[in-house]
Enzyme design. Structure first.
Site: not given
Ligand code: LLP
Length: 418
Positions: A222, A263-264, A306, A332-333, A360
């Site tokens: 985190g 745990e990065p 996000y 297409c959105e 990510y």
């Protein structure tokens, strides 16, 4: 916010491999590992890279070659880590609410499992008596760069809740399982070391309850990295110094050296990644011009999921006048990468570089709108460039679609097309 690689090198990779393209700078990953390791001065340290951030085998290998273990959340990630040559003893499994079959898979490979549900303890006790496990706790502290990333808060689905601690202690007393570790993960994108302090203190209080058997304390990941040019990173040297001191005091109290695990995910790989995209169209006539790129949230979800800021650079027109643009994808959105963003003049055919694309990015990519996912290139520590994943083809996407078979007609879809 600067590029760790020369723009000319990125442009030549775009030319060679086609666009869109993910490029990762191994040197940046290596430096991040070293900065973490040098900040954490404890009797024993294990860095378990949370490979959900980016788990292409070439990346996992690179990180393992620099002395890190791997944290996984699914059988698929375990297989990737093993294929990357990581020994099972250096892999942990921290799933959330999975079927017991997934635990069975991890254990069959020799992977250490983290548990946060009562029924899993009962099941493990029956099937694997005496197994060494880690318990995952929820520190009930709200922290993280976005509400969706605050997973250590009260009411989140992760970890044993504070009011369950006594019951879990009671339960483990009656089971044969050995509690050799305690774990927590507070959330993602956390720059405020006060929240970590509070959460770690809570975990140490819990660890005392298993003081006889405990070997490792896993603090999760985190750690914040800057996304915006004005943004800050966690102050790793100061933060590391503080938590290392606290950890060493705890080891003295327990009377033996324990292993600190971190745990990065983002901290290791985010800044190493660049997503290169070609500008397919410019639409004028609105309040500000709109630049379309031949990519979208199918390749990079963070801005849409996000509302995340990702810096963008016009690689092919770095001297152009700066104008404001909405930068949008081809899906297409609604599919925005950035709104009202100042950037050097964008022309059709220009190549834009989206920064912080390492974490990510690819792992959250999809085939939405039946778009293949891009290739990935890794630049090793010695500067060698390696294609670590080829681009998908239409045939790759269609491979699992068996078509509609009626009246003896075979599949109407030709998976080899495209
Ligand atoms: N350990 C556990 C148990 C985790 O669940 C995670 C991330 C990490 C470590 C690594 O967290 P990191 O150091 O990368 O912040 N898709 C989101 C991030 C989700 C994080 C999920 N868990 C994003 O793009 O921001």
């Amino acid at each position: 916010m600067h590029l760790a690689l020369p723009p000319a090198q990125l442009l030549s990779l775009a030319d060679k491999h086609g666009l869109p393209l993910f490029v990762y700078d191994g040197g940046t990953i290596t430096r991040q590992i070293e900065s973490l390791r040098s900040a954490l001065d404890v009797p024993a340290l294990e860095i378990h890279y949370a490979c959900k951030a980016l788990n292409t085998i070439g990346i996992v290998k690179h990180i393992h070659n620099h002395g890190c273990g791997i944290d996984t959340v699914s059988p698929g990630e375990i297989v990737i880590a093993l294929q990357a040559g990581v020994p099972a003893s250096e892999i942990s499994f921290t799933p959330s609410g999975v079927l017991t079959e997934e635990y069975a898979f991890a254990i069959s490979k020799g992977v250490h499992v983290h548990v946060d549900q009562f029924h899993v303890l009962d099941w493990l006790d029956i099937h694997y008596p005496g197994l060494e496990i880690t318990l995952r706790f929820n520190p009930a502290i709200q922290a993280g760069g976005h509400s969706k990333l605050q997973v250590g808060s009260d009411g989140s689905k992760f970890g044993i809740m504070s009011h369950q601690v006594d019951a879990i202690k009671e339960k483990t007393r009656s089971l044969s399982l050995r509690i050799t570790g305690v774990h927590m993960h507070l959330g993602s994108d956390i720059g405020d070391s006060g929240s970590f302090d509070q959460a770690y203190e809570y975990l140490l209080t819990i660890a005392r309850q298993w003081a006889d058997t405990i070997q490792r304390i896993d603090l999760g990941g985190g750690f914040k990295i800057p996304y915006h040019p004005q943004d800050h990173s966690i102050d790793m040297p100061a933060f590391g110094h503080k938590i290392s001191q606290r950890f060493r005091r705890f080891c003295e109290e327990i009377g033996r050296p324990l292993t600190m695990v971190v745990e990065p995910g983002k901290y290791l790989v985010s800044a190493a990644g660049y997503l290169l995209m070609e500008v397919s169209a410019i639409r004028d006539g609105g309040s500000i011009p709109m630049a379309f790129v031949s990519s979208g949230f199918n390749h990079f979800l963070r801005p849409m999921n996000y509302g995340a800021y990702h810096h963008l650079i016009n690689l092919s027109n770095p001297e152009g006048d700066v104008h404001h643009y909405d930068i949008v994808g081809y899906l297409c959105e609604t599919d925005n990468f950035a709104s009202n963003r100042p950037i050097h003049e964008i022309r059709r055919g220009d190549i834009l570089c989206l920064m912080n694309a390492g974490a990510y990015g690819y792992t959250m990519a999809s085939n939405y709108n039946t778009r293949p996912r891009p290739a990935e290139v890794l630049i090793a520590d010695d500067g060698r460039t390696q294609l670590i994943r080829r681009a998908e083809s239409f045939a790759d996407i269609m491979q699992t679609d068996l078509g509609y078979v009626a009246d003896g007609l075979s599949s109407p879809v030709d998976p080899k097309a495209g």
